[in-house]
Design a protein around this motif. Structure first.
Motif, short mmCIF file in Angstrom:
data_model
loop_
_atom_site.label_atom_id
_atom_site.label_comp_id
_atom_site.label_asym_id
_atom_site.label_seq_id
_atom_site.Cartn_x
_atom_site.Cartn_y
_atom_site.Cartn_z
N ALA A 33 0.84 -1.20 0.00
CA ALA A 33 0.00 0.00 0.00
C ALA A 33 0.87 1.25 0.00
N PRO A 34 0.31 2.38 -0.45
CA PRO A 34 1.05 3.64 -0.39
C PRO A 34 1.42 3.98 1.05
N THR A 35 2.71 4.13 1.31
CA THR A 35 3.16 4.37 2.67
C THR A 35 3.87 5.70 2.86
N SER A 36 4.00 6.47 1.82
CA SER A 36 4.61 7.78 1.97
C SER A 36 4.13 8.68 0.85
N ARG A 37 4.30 9.97 1.05
CA ARG A 37 3.85 10.96 0.08
C ARG A 37 5.00 11.87 -0.28
N ALA A 57 0.89 3.19 6.06
CA ALA A 57 -0.23 3.24 5.13
C ALA A 57 -1.35 4.07 5.73
N SER A 58 -2.00 4.88 4.89
CA SER A 58 -3.11 5.70 5.37
C SER A 58 -4.03 6.05 4.21
N LYS A 59 -5.23 6.46 4.54
CA LYS A 59 -6.17 6.91 3.51
C LYS A 59 -5.62 8.12 2.78
N THR A 60 -4.96 9.02 3.51
CA THR A 60 -4.38 10.22 2.90
C THR A 60 -3.36 9.83 1.83
N ASN A 61 -2.50 8.85 2.14
CA ASN A 61 -1.50 8.42 1.17
C ASN A 61 -2.16 7.74 -0.04
N CYS A 62 -3.23 6.97 0.22
CA CYS A 62 -3.96 6.34 -0.88
C CYS A 62 -4.62 7.39 -1.77
N ASP A 63 -5.24 8.38 -1.16
CA ASP A 63 -5.89 9.44 -1.93
C ASP A 63 -4.88 10.20 -2.78
N ALA A 64 -3.69 10.47 -2.22
CA ALA A 64 -2.66 11.18 -2.97
C ALA A 64 -2.20 10.36 -4.17
N ALA A 65 -2.03 9.05 -4.00
CA ALA A 65 -1.64 8.18 -5.11
C ALA A 65 -2.76 8.13 -6.16
#
Length: 194
Positions: A83-87, A95-103
């Protein structure tokens, strides 16, 4: 060897970088930039983090590069093991919803260029994208990949099969979009069944 098959390689972990700028890989071993691309791929290793946003951001910039001006069929293939783990502007490695949304936002920007975005989830399909969120497989399929362009692989054989399928789609143009059928028969000509 006379074709124009441009390839660039981007990696994303805690950061993101272009490991190989555009090079023509047509023709196989010993031709064009094929050997350099293969050496770059073979030199990659595992690191901590999965900065999908950064990797997709870098890919988006490469799609606009003058080296690929005039190429109408552009594709991004993203291989991820989690999962997306950094921005881009955040050193967070969880991993977070924020990182997923950014991806997902970067993925949308890529698809808005007309490029196809393929994803391959390796060994993490059933993992959670973030606490309470979808699986990594579902996140990549629903929020990142172009329609019908998401793959899961849990073994090297499945990984090879996924890349083979992607290659066949890219080479043949069989994306499932934009196909039309025309009837070449003129007026007053029909087909009788019997």
């Amino acid at each position: 060897a006379n074709a124009n098959r441009m390839l660039a390689i981007v990696t994303f972990d805690g950061g993101y970088r272009t490991n190989l700028s555009w090079g023509n890989v047509a023709g196989g071993a010993g031709k064009n930039s094929y050997d350099q691309a293969l050496a770059t791929i073979n030199g990659l290793g595992m690191k901590q983090g999965t900065n999908m946003e950064g990797g997709l951001y870098q890919a988006l910039g490469l799609l606009d590069d003058t080296d690929v001006d005039g190429i109408s069929s552009k594709n991004v293939v993203m291989l991820s093991d989690g999962a997306p783990t950094s921005r881009i502007n955040n050193s967070s490695i969880s991993a977070s919803k924020t990182n997923c949304d950014a991806a997902a936002n970067q993925a949308t920007a890529i698809k808005n260029t007309g490029a196809k975005l393929y994803t391959v989830c390796f060994g993490a399909a059933k993992d959670s994208a973030y606490s309470g969120g979808p699986t990594v497989s579902a996140f990549l399929s629903d929020s990142v990949a172009s329609s019908g362009c998401a793959y899961d692989a849990d073994s090297s054989a499945e990984l090879a099969a996924a890349f083979k399928s992607i290659t066949e789609q890219i080479n043949s143009g069989l994306s499932g979009d934009g196909w039309t059928t025309t009837d070449p028969m003129t007026d007053y000509v029909g087909v009788a069944s019997g």
